[in-house]
Write an enzyme that holds these catalytic residues in place. Structure first.
Site, PDB file in Angstrom:
ATOM      1  N   GLY A 159      90.606  47.899  42.674  1.00 31.78           N
ATOM      2  CA  GLY A 159      90.426  49.325  42.378  1.00 31.78           C
ATOM      3  C   GLY A 159      91.773  50.023  42.280  1.00 31.78           C
ATOM      4  N   GLU A 183     106.092  29.883  24.402  1.00 29.20           N
ATOM      5  CA  GLU A 183     105.825  28.566  23.799  1.00 29.20           C
ATOM      6  C   GLU A 183     104.801  28.668  22.672  1.00 29.20           C
ATOM      7  OE1 GLU A 183     107.571  25.738  24.636  1.00 29.20           O
ATOM      8  OE2 GLU A 183     108.672  26.920  26.081  1.00 29.20           O
TER       9      GLU A 183
END
Length: 199
Positions: A159, A183
């Site tokens: 939250g 990558e």
């Protein structure tokens, strides 16, 4: 293209600006500057003209590494979310007793396990000396995207606390994004996977 080793004291070579990154800030990223930098032939890696091909081969292993990085970050986020869900109480009980939170945790755990199996399979093949282009891309794609979802849910379970630096959720959230970029982006992984399965 040909690959070379460039020694750090080579004339004409120097590090440039250090980047101010969103996440993974403990790992420096800096530009490299080459100005009139001459490299002797004895510093050549591999065969002349094969640098690009060699770099593409290295990517297969690098993608397994990014999948493993995603697993680590995702696992950290999952563990933090699980711990917080058991400790945080609302309406007289821990939030882990609410079905909405239980479903989030179940999905997080399932995604982690699937990502782990894909990553371990690609690593096993790589260790056996087999070609892993397809498996590396699948592991990297799935693990990276799964870890992003897991970190997003970690913030959600926390939250408001997930948005502040007193809890690890926000750091996991910042760090994990690289796993869908480094990558080769998720889009590139899908291109590689499609190319491999359509051969």
């Amino acid at each position: 293209m040909t690959a070379f080793v460039v020694e750090k004291d080579t004339p004409g070579f120097r590090p440039g600006k250090k980047e101010d990154k969103l996440g993974l800030r403990a790992s420096d990223t800096s530009e490299l500057i080459f100005e009139d930098c001459l490299i002797p032939d004895e510093n050549r890696l591999g065969v002349e003209g094969e640098g690009f091909v060699d770099a593409m081969r290295v990517l297969d292993g690098g993608r397994i590494s990014i999948a493993a990085l995603a697993l680590g970050i995702g696992r950290g986020a999952y563990d933090a979310a699980l711990k917080y869900a058991k400790e945080r109480h609302q309406f007289g009980k821990s939030i882990s007793q609410f079905q909405a939170i239980q479903f989030k945790l179940a999905d997080m755990a399932t995604n982690l396990e699937a990502a782990k199996l894909l990553t371990l399979n690609a690593a096993r093949m790589k260790n056996a000396g087999r070609k892993t282009t397809l498996e590396s891309s699948m592991a990297k794609l799935f693990a990276g995207e799964a870890a992003v979802r897991i970190c997003d849910e970690c913030v959600q379970i926390h939250g408001g606390y997930g948005f502040i630096k007193d809890y690890p959720a926000e750091k996991f959230y910042r760090d994990v994004k690289l796993c869908t970029i480094g990558e080769g982006t998720s889009e590139i992984q899908r291109m590689v996977i499609a190319r491999e399965i359509l051969k």
